[in-house]
Design an enzyme around this catalytic site. Structure first.
Site, mmCIF file in Angstrom:
data_model
loop_
_atom_site.group_PDB
_atom_site.id
_atom_site.type_symbol
_atom_site.label_atom_id
_atom_site.label_comp_id
_atom_site.label_asym_id
_atom_site.label_seq_id
_atom_site.Cartn_x
_atom_site.Cartn_y
_atom_site.Cartn_z
ATOM 1 N N LYS A 173 1.110 8.919 -3.402
ATOM 2 C CA LYS A 173 -0.155 9.153 -4.094
ATOM 3 C C LYS A 173 -0.511 10.623 -4.152
ATOM 4 O O LYS A 173 -0.816 11.147 -5.217
ATOM 5 C CB LYS A 173 -1.272 8.376 -3.398
ATOM 6 C CG LYS A 173 -1.358 6.929 -3.794
ATOM 7 C CD LYS A 173 -0.434 6.023 -3.058
ATOM 8 C CE LYS A 173 -0.564 4.598 -3.575
ATOM 9 N NZ LYS A 173 0.269 3.658 -2.852
ATOM 10 N N ASP A 228 -1.618 4.046 9.385
ATOM 11 C CA ASP A 228 -1.037 4.065 8.041
ATOM 12 C C ASP A 228 -1.880 5.043 7.231
ATOM 13 O O ASP A 228 -3.059 4.797 6.978
ATOM 14 C CB ASP A 228 -1.103 2.643 7.449
ATOM 15 C CG ASP A 228 -0.524 2.580 6.031
ATOM 16 O OD1 ASP A 228 -0.077 3.624 5.510
ATOM 17 O OD2 ASP A 228 -0.533 1.478 5.448
ATOM 18 N N ALA A 237 -1.839 6.704 3.731
ATOM 19 C CA ALA A 237 -1.172 6.685 2.421
ATOM 20 C C ALA A 237 -1.954 7.459 1.360
ATOM 21 O O ALA A 237 -1.464 7.625 0.249
ATOM 22 C CB ALA A 237 -0.971 5.241 1.967
ATOM 23 N N TRP A 256 -4.025 -4.150 3.431
ATOM 24 C CA TRP A 256 -3.086 -4.141 2.304
ATOM 25 C C TRP A 256 -2.182 -5.377 2.450
ATOM 26 O O TRP A 256 -1.575 -5.561 3.526
ATOM 27 C CB TRP A 256 -2.271 -2.852 2.367
ATOM 28 C CG TRP A 256 -1.314 -2.650 1.228
ATOM 29 C CD1 TRP A 256 -1.585 -2.786 -0.097
ATOM 30 C CD2 TRP A 256 0.064 -2.263 1.334
ATOM 31 N NE1 TRP A 256 -0.452 -2.496 -0.826
ATOM 32 C CE2 TRP A 256 0.572 -2.181 0.017
ATOM 33 C CE3 TRP A 256 0.913 -1.981 2.406
ATOM 34 C CZ2 TRP A 256 1.891 -1.825 -0.247
ATOM 35 C CZ3 TRP A 256 2.221 -1.622 2.131
ATOM 36 C CH2 TRP A 256 2.707 -1.546 0.824
HETATM 37 C C1 LMR Z 1 -1.548 -0.725 -3.976
HETATM 38 O O1 LMR Z 1 -2.119 -1.119 -2.945
HETATM 39 O O2 LMR Z 1 -1.903 -1.072 -5.111
HETATM 40 C C2 LMR Z 1 -0.410 0.234 -3.857
HETATM 41 O O3 LMR Z 1 -0.184 0.577 -2.535
HETATM 42 C C3 LMR Z 1 0.802 -0.225 -4.556
HETATM 43 C C4 LMR Z 1 1.483 -1.362 -3.871
HETATM 44 O O4 LMR Z 1 2.683 -1.228 -3.640
HETATM 45 O O5 LMR Z 1 0.842 -2.376 -3.576
#
Ligand code: LMR
Length: 394
Positions: free
Chosen positions: A243, A208, A210, A127
């Site tokens: 989420k 992590d 999520a 991410w």
């Molecule tokens: C994403 O990866 O799209 C979500 O976790 C929202 C974000 O804050 O990036």
């Protein structure tokens, strides 16, 4: 003073939201930011959340401060949801945080306080905000191989080779389930091997998690986190409620710091509470309270679980519809990985140029690394996307 500020890079995921809004074409398709959407394109408030909110409105008689670590009803219920009985509760220090991002930020800061020279190993790709926050905090990043561009699965051998180079006290960031951005995940046999490496090297895992409940089920999605937490001497876990409870804007998350005995829990707890105080003082309570009301009430919990299950199976069905449409159009199984991936995302595995082409020509918005939010699809848009993918020569 302000004139000495430097321009900051735009967040690639969030920039897409605006680009999509600015596109006048009615046929545009939003597969960008990781937000669940139903077949009508709405991000609904879950039934149990609405019920809890009504109840809260009726019953809540004060909005005075809770505690710096958050309400124990929330931290305990979330610890239980993520870890079940994998570790004794007295080994877990936990604080409520503003969302999963808040938990990650606090975790990285805790690492830096405890061990300023620690390096953080992150999957390649991960991410983007992991990287951004680590850079901002001046923490050294080491990328480990994760995604096999060919198979669109996990490059497990590459990953193992790379994480073996971690040293005692380094941190290895792992996505507990539903890897973001790829959708490719380890199986439990592979997780067990990762645990062996962590124990051999003395590196500390940071999980992590999520998207618990978005992959194979609430319990199944937590299995890897529980295995890690119960098998290593020390571990950090950052969990998000954005989420799985659909409360994105309420900023509700949890950071846990565990060790395999209760000694030192107070020290960990005090430091995490200190960090909350420095960064934002009290964590937001509204979302956390809704979550604890839902998890601690049998009727609300059952309703939440069944709605979450509908969300999960709906996304699985979109995955298999897209994979079979692509199989039909391409006459090959090369897109089968879309049905194998889990969670909200799949990385298509194509170039930014082809992503841009699909955006310009077909109004399809996915992240430049070709991450698609599967929940942005519906039965009508699947054939359009599939055709665009083939058309772009993916
Ligand atoms: C994403 O990866 O799209 C979500 O976790 C929202 C974000 O804050 O990036």
């Amino acid at each position: 003073m302000f004139e000495s500020l430097k321009e900051q890079p735009a967040d690639g995921i969030l920039a897409l939201i605006q680009m999509y809004k600015d596109d006048p074409r009615p046929t545009k398709i939003d597969l960008g930011v990781g937000v669940y959407k139903d077949a009508t394109g709405l991000t609904p408030i879950m039934r149990a959340v609405k019920t809890a909110e009504k109840q809260l409105w009726e019953e809540q008689d004060t909005k005075t401060y809770t505690s710096l670590a958050g309400d124990p009803a929330f931290t305990n219920a979330m610890t239980q949801l993520v870890l079940a009985d994998a570790v004794p509760l007295e080994n877990v220090a936990a604080v409520a945080t503003p969302g999963g991002t808040g938990a990650l930020r606090q975790a990285f800061e805790l690492v830096r306080m405890a061990r300023p020279d620690a390096r953080v190993f992150v999957p390649d790709p991960t991410w983007p905000n992991h990287i951004s926050i680590l850079n901002y905090l001046g923490i050294e990043i080491v990328r480990y191989r994760y995604f096999d561009e060919e198979s669109r699965g996990v490059d497990f051998n590459g990953m193992m080779e790379d994480i073996k180079t971690a040293k005692a006290g380094d941190v290895v960031l792992l996505h507990g389930c539903c890897h973001n951005p790829t959708g490719a995940n380890l199986n439990m046999t592979e997780w067990a091997q990762v645990v062996d490496v962590l124990n051999d090297t003395g590196a500390v895992p940071m999980v992590d998690i999520a998207y618990q409940g978005f992959g194979d089920g609430l319990e199944e999605d937590a299995a890897a986190t529980r295995l890690v937490a119960s098998s290593v001497p020390e571990c950090l876990v950052a969990a998000s409620c954005s989420k799985n409870f659909g409360i994105y804007r309420e900023r509700t998350g949890l950071l846990m710091a565990l060790s395999n005995n209760a000694d030192g829990r107070k020290l960990r707890q005090d430091n995490m509470t200190f960090l909350n105080r420095q960064n934002f003082s009290f964590p937001p309570d509204h979302g956390a309270r809704l979550v604890s009301m839902i998890l601690n009430d049998n009727v609300l919990r059952a309703d939440w679980m069944s709605e979450l299950e509908e969300v999960r199976t709906g996304m699985l069905s979109l995955r298999s519809q897209l994979a079979s449409e692509l199989q039909r159009l391409s006459g090959s199984d090369r897109f089968g990985f879309i049905a194998q991936h889990r969670g909200m995302f799949s990385r298509l595995g194509t170039t930014p140029d082809k992503v841009a082409l699909m955006r310009e020509k077909n109004g399809i918005y996915m992240v430049a690394d070709s991450r698609m939010n599967i929940a942005g699809l519906n039965a009508n848009t699947i054939p359009i996307l599939a055709e665009a993918i083939i058309d772009a020569g993916v």
